[in-house]
Design a protein around this motif. Sequence first.
Motif, short mmCIF file in Angstrom:
data_model
loop_
_atom_site.label_atom_id
_atom_site.label_comp_id
_atom_site.label_asym_id
_atom_site.label_seq_id
_atom_site.Cartn_x
_atom_site.Cartn_y
_atom_site.Cartn_z
N TYR A 19 0.83 -1.15 -0.17
CA TYR A 19 0.06 -0.13 0.02
C TYR A 19 0.75 1.10 0.05
O TYR A 19 0.43 2.25 -0.73
N ALA A 20 1.98 1.30 0.78
CA ALA A 20 2.83 2.44 0.70
C ALA A 20 3.44 2.65 -0.48
O ALA A 20 3.76 3.72 -1.02
N GLN A 21 3.74 1.35 -1.14
CA GLN A 21 4.67 1.70 -2.33
C GLN A 21 3.39 2.05 -3.57
O GLN A 21 3.92 3.01 -4.40
N ASP A 22 2.34 1.79 -3.29
CA ASP A 22 1.31 2.25 -4.27
C ASP A 22 1.06 3.76 -3.85
O ASP A 22 1.16 4.69 -5.05
N ILE A 23 1.34 4.13 -2.95
CA ILE A 23 1.23 5.66 -2.40
C ILE A 23 2.07 6.44 -2.94
O ILE A 23 2.06 7.62 -3.69
N ASP A 24 3.50 5.69 -2.94
CA ASP A 24 4.58 6.76 -3.51
C ASP A 24 4.50 6.70 -5.09
O ASP A 24 4.99 7.71 -5.54
N GLN A 25 4.06 5.45 -5.77
CA GLN A 25 3.80 5.59 -7.07
C GLN A 25 2.88 6.70 -7.58
O GLN A 25 3.19 7.20 -8.51
N TYR A 35 -2.15 13.26 -13.51
CA TYR A 35 -3.15 13.07 -12.67
C TYR A 35 -4.16 11.93 -12.72
O TYR A 35 -4.45 11.45 -11.62
N GLU A 36 -4.52 11.70 -13.96
CA GLU A 36 -5.57 10.70 -13.91
C GLU A 36 -4.88 9.22 -13.83
O GLU A 36 -5.56 8.45 -13.01
N LYS A 37 -3.68 9.05 -14.17
CA LYS A 37 -2.98 7.93 -13.71
C LYS A 37 -2.71 7.76 -12.16
O LYS A 37 -3.43 6.62 -11.57
N ALA A 38 -2.48 9.01 -11.30
CA ALA A 38 -2.56 8.96 -9.88
C ALA A 38 -3.81 8.43 -9.31
O ALA A 38 -4.14 8.05 -8.37
N LYS A 39 -5.03 9.13 -9.96
CA LYS A 39 -6.45 8.88 -9.47
C LYS A 39 -6.74 7.25 -9.43
O LYS A 39 -7.30 6.75 -8.61
N VAL A 40 -6.50 6.86 -10.62
CA VAL A 40 -6.54 5.27 -10.68
C VAL A 40 -5.89 4.51 -9.67
O VAL A 40 -6.49 3.65 -9.09
N MET A 41 -4.53 5.01 -9.44
CA MET A 41 -3.69 4.07 -8.41
C MET A 41 -4.49 4.46 -6.94
O MET A 41 -4.53 3.48 -6.26
N LEU A 42 -4.80 5.65 -6.80
CA LEU A 42 -5.20 5.94 -5.38
C LEU A 42 -6.89 5.27 -5.25
O LEU A 42 -7.01 4.83 -4.08
N LYS A 43 -7.52 5.16 -6.05
CA LYS A 43 -8.84 4.66 -6.11
C LYS A 43 -8.79 3.25 -6.02
O LYS A 43 -9.43 2.53 -5.08
N ASN A 44 -7.77 2.31 -6.53
CA ASN A 44 -7.42 1.14 -6.51
C ASN A 44 -6.85 0.63 -5.04
O ASN A 44 -7.54 -0.06 -4.28
N ASN A 45 -6.38 1.74 -4.38
CA ASN A 45 -5.79 1.65 -3.19
C ASN A 45 -6.69 1.71 -2.20
O ASN A 45 -6.95 0.82 -1.17
N LEU A 46 -7.83 2.62 -2.43
CA LEU A 46 -8.76 2.74 -1.49
C LEU A 46 -9.95 1.66 -1.54
O LEU A 46 -10.44 1.17 -0.55
N GLN A 47 -10.03 0.94 -2.72
CA GLN A 47 -10.80 -0.05 -2.83
C GLN A 47 -10.42 -1.38 -2.02
O GLN A 47 -11.19 -2.14 -1.53
N ALA A 48 -9.09 -1.36 -2.17
CA ALA A 48 -8.46 -2.65 -1.31
C ALA A 48 -8.26 -2.42 0.07
O ALA A 48 -8.40 -3.24 0.84
N LYS A 49 -8.00 -1.05 0.52
CA LYS A 49 -7.86 -0.65 1.69
C LYS A 49 -8.74 0.66 2.09
O LYS A 49 -8.40 1.68 2.15
N ASP A 51 -9.74 2.24 4.67
CA ASP A 51 -9.86 3.17 5.63
C ASP A 51 -8.07 3.83 5.56
O ASP A 51 -7.37 4.40 6.32
N ASN A 52 -7.55 3.75 4.17
CA ASN A 52 -6.30 4.25 3.74
C ASN A 52 -6.37 5.97 3.72
O ASN A 52 -6.96 6.48 2.48
N GLY A 53 -6.58 6.75 4.74
CA GLY A 53 -6.54 7.93 4.84
C GLY A 53 -5.71 8.76 3.94
O GLY A 53 -6.04 10.01 3.49
N LYS A 54 -4.42 8.10 3.84
CA LYS A 54 -3.25 9.05 2.96
C LYS A 54 -3.87 9.16 1.40
O LYS A 54 -3.89 10.09 0.70
N ALA A 55 -4.26 7.94 0.91
CA ALA A 55 -4.76 8.07 -0.21
C ALA A 55 -6.26 8.79 -0.61
O ALA A 55 -6.00 9.67 -1.39
N ALA A 56 -7.06 8.65 0.50
CA ALA A 56 -8.07 9.90 0.35
C ALA A 56 -7.56 11.10 0.29
O ALA A 56 -8.21 12.00 -0.56
N PHE A 57 -6.77 11.47 1.28
CA PHE A 57 -6.32 12.82 1.16
C PHE A 57 -5.50 13.39 -0.14
O PHE A 57 -6.08 14.58 -0.75
#
Length: 587
Positions: A19-25, A35-49, A51-57
Amino acid sequence: MKNFKILSLVFITSIAAGYAQDIDQAKKAMDAEQYEKAKVMLKNNLQAKPDNGKAAFLLGNIYLKQNIEDSAKIFFQRGLSTSDGAKLSTIGLGHIDLENGNNVAAQAKFDQVLAQLKKRDIEEYLYIAQAYMSNSKPDYKAAINLLLKAQTANPNDASVKLFLGDAYYGDRSQNEAYVSYRDAYAIDNTMIRAKMQLGVLLKGAKAYEEAVKAYDEVLALNPNYGPVFRELAETYYLWANNKPSTYSANISKALSNYEKYLSLTDYSLPSRMRHADFLILAKDFKALEAEANEMKKLDKVNPRILRYLGYSAYQNGNYDSAISALTEYITKGTNKVIAADYYNLGLAKIAKSVAADGKTVDATALSMGTADIKKSLEIDLVIANGINEVAKKYFTQKLYSIASALFELAITNPDSKNYLEDNVYFGLSVLTENRGKEFKEVNMIALQNADKAMDTVITATPNYQEAYLYKARINSTMEKDDVMAATYEKYLEYAFAKLKIELEKVNVDVTNNKFIPDLYKNTLKDFNYSIYKDELNRLKPKVTEAYNSIAAFYANTDKVKAKEYFAKTLEIDPTNTYATESLMKLK
């Protein structure tokens, strides 16, 4: 069982690391403005986790960058309930408060976060500083104060140096910005944006060639770093506008670099909107219209598309479409209306006011157009800088009612770069529109304002002789003959003084033969016209106009003076009918 627990712990740890690696990417994609690429990564991260507040922010931050405030707020509020994102999301909501002008609420949120920080916490400082810098009314000094605290906590953090560079740059502290960017890159040479910003500093100093070289150094390190091409586009655009001789070549480079930037980031609607904004700056309105129609395919309801359609339609001569699109944008919902929206709407209405014959002007439509431009100036007086070019076109077309209305609006901003020229053109437009009319038909208020405009020019540039000529003509039209005569005298004074200087430059002796009279003592009688008729020839029509007008003023009160001035006319223009006939009447 013990082995199972160990394996489970390892598994959980590996997931957390993933998850941390996904955030870094995602953060790397954000830095590259993908930004669209980053949004896809972060949404996938939130779907898997979830309560990932960093991804939401971070998602909220992206939506703020894309001016999609509602979506940003949803993700910030989601992050409030998480352990790792509550503080950051509070900052995000404070950022929204700043954007909406609610500084008190924003400060309360920031203070709440700062009170919870430990000695070496710096990330929150960075994002609060970013909030101060990235809203519509940035406060760079507040950002600098926060970042200096973060720097004290960790003097060798490259991110702190980078953010400090941005804050100093925004605060126009170029030297401090340079040091901060240089230090950021020295600490972390993978922080390529810090190196790019050194080129941005050169761009800001108008050292465009050196800026391009600096960007080339960045591309040598990473040829696919998109933001460099955006900076190249902006640099070539500024270069083109600051050095007109390079305009065509550099605007072409600006547009091609922006296309390259899009190809390396994305062709999403927000990216296309940034491209559209750049096309407006580059005045490529054919491309803007094409881009706007492409945006319509992606989103048929986004109101900002109406703005781009309106701007391009006006510039491409489709005035009805421009009026329709911009009126809908301005009146639809809660859209953020900027000065340029009213400005383009007003210009479209004014263009529409001209009849098919190219001469007749619909006064009502003209009034409606100028009312919209007044609204644009109320939002941002700087928009007055652009009126000059448009108004001069109408002046050239002899549409003086439109020209005078536009120039009058332009001179409401005394800081405009064209302020004095706009005053001259305003006076000329009003004069031309009224000169030759019966006295009862002239627009006295407009003429009085034109007279004031010439006074403004004379006060600022007292040696500009034409201003006296125009002022004299304006007062003649208002039948203020005493002011007219006195101003024609001033015109002659400055015209002859300038001519004297010009003749002296080519070694013509004007001392002995008194070619130029001692005008400061008002002794015009010794002017020797016979010797320098060629030099005077270009001035002759204006000089004879002045002499005849002054003579006419004295005709009823001082016949001797009147004859003197008519005689001066005949000395340089022996066939002047008006002077000849007037002298005969005076005898």
